[in-house]
Motif scaffolding. Structure first.
Motif, mmCIF file in Angstrom:
data_model
loop_
_atom_site.group_PDB
_atom_site.id
_atom_site.type_symbol
_atom_site.label_atom_id
_atom_site.label_comp_id
_atom_site.label_asym_id
_atom_site.label_seq_id
_atom_site.Cartn_x
_atom_site.Cartn_y
_atom_site.Cartn_z
ATOM 1 N N VAL A 1 -5.544 -0.296 5.677
ATOM 2 C CA VAL A 1 -4.910 -1.422 4.983
ATOM 3 C C VAL A 1 -5.958 -2.519 4.884
ATOM 4 O O VAL A 1 -6.248 -3.206 5.859
ATOM 5 C CB VAL A 1 -3.666 -1.924 5.726
ATOM 6 N N ARG B 1 7.166 -1.162 1.457
ATOM 7 C CA ARG B 1 5.715 -1.070 1.603
ATOM 8 C C ARG B 1 5.230 0.325 1.213
ATOM 9 O O ARG B 1 5.954 1.318 1.342
ATOM 10 C CB ARG B 1 5.280 -1.385 3.031
ATOM 11 N N TYR C 1 1.664 2.912 1.487
ATOM 12 C CA TYR C 1 0.367 3.135 2.130
ATOM 13 C C TYR C 1 -0.317 4.321 1.455
ATOM 14 O O TYR C 1 0.312 5.360 1.231
ATOM 15 C CB TYR C 1 0.536 3.439 3.614
ATOM 16 N N VAL D 1 -3.753 5.104 8.465
ATOM 17 C CA VAL D 1 -4.054 4.668 7.097
ATOM 18 C C VAL D 1 -4.877 3.398 7.138
ATOM 19 O O VAL D 1 -4.861 2.638 8.110
ATOM 20 C CB VAL D 1 -2.760 4.428 6.283
ATOM 21 N N THR E 1 0.909 8.627 -1.600
ATOM 22 C CA THR E 1 1.450 7.311 -1.274
ATOM 23 C C THR E 1 2.641 7.481 -0.348
ATOM 24 O O THR E 1 3.613 8.162 -0.690
ATOM 25 C CB THR E 1 1.881 6.556 -2.545
#
Length: 258
Positions: free
Chosen positions: A152, A181, A183, A150, A175
């Protein structure tokens, strides 16, 4: 770990600039350079570089089109060379670990190369998984997806599937929820449900997948749907369409396909 690199750009000066910068790194070997997409496809198939520096805006076939034309198992890591940033999401779907804006800044170039170094072991371990997906399409045994790649910010993160507690659809994205958290991943729920190990994950709604061992409670609703409570207290609605396979998985039975 030595890294084999190919450079792809229709501008000779741009290619030579990248190659000159790479020459300063002892752990990098430039195995080829190409001036267009079609020749790059042939070269990548023949040379199997670990990483390519590839221009996005090339006549005839763009850099993104060239990467997309490669089977996932053959697609190398990529650092994209461009004057624009609006393609970033699509770029990371195609194993791009970074992109460099022209004119190239030396510090950013070194940073991009370091990201490729860090990603290289994961990329190599992911290759058998990609081959396994091809084998699955041919009716052979396959491995389940065990790691997500992913983006970030401007970095690439690796998220273990076993750490994901639940997955929620978000338009064309999904998601991944890992503790507190989240991602964002460009992937459909249908495809994810086929890639994840059904012994660990179950689809409970057209927009939701949960990890089975994270389900703490199930409350039936009057319309035959159910409300789940995960171990961290998160409420998740389960559609009646998916109730039977969900109950089967919760009771340790194989259930049905996702």
């Amino acid at each position: 770990m030595r890294m084999r690199v190919a450079v792809i750009d229709d501008e000779p000066l741009a290619r030579s600039g990248v190659i000159t910068r790479l020459a300063a790194h002892a752990d990098v070997e430039v195995v080829g350079e190409f001036a267009d997409g079609p020749s790059a496809l042939e070269g990548i198939a023949a040379l199997a570089p670990d990483l390519v520096f590839i221009d996005v805006q090339m006549p005839g076939m763009t850099g993104l089109e060239a990467l997309a034309a490669l089977p996932p198992a053959q697609r190398p890591m990529a650092v994209l060379l461009t004057a624009y940033e609006n393609f970033a999401v699509r770029a990371f779907e195609l194993q791009a670990v970074d992109y460099l804006l022209k004119p190239i800044d030396d510090e950013r170039f070194a940073e991009a190369l370091e990201r490729a170094r860090q990603a290289q072991p994961y990329r190599r371990s992911a290759a058998p998984a990609a081959s396994a997906q091809v084998a699955a399409a041919n009716g052979e045994d396959a491995s389940w997806l065990n790691r997500f790649v992913v983006r970030v910010g401007r970095r690439v993160a690796f998220v273990e599937a076993a750490e994901v507690e639940w997955i929620q659809a978000d338009g064309d994205y999904a998601t991944l929820h890992v503790g507190d958290r989240a991602y964002l991943l460009r992937e459909s729920m249908g495809r994810l449900s086929r890639q994840l190990d059904p012994a660990q994950f179950v689809r409970v709604h057209r927009s939701t997948i949960v990890r089975i061992d994270c389900v703490a409670e199930l409350q039936p609703l009057s319309n035959r749907d159910a409300m789940l409570r995960l171990r961290d207290g998160t409420p998740v609605r389960a559609s009646r369409t998916y109730i039977e396979p969900l109950l089967a998985r919760l009771h340790g039975r194989p259930g049905f396909g996702g």
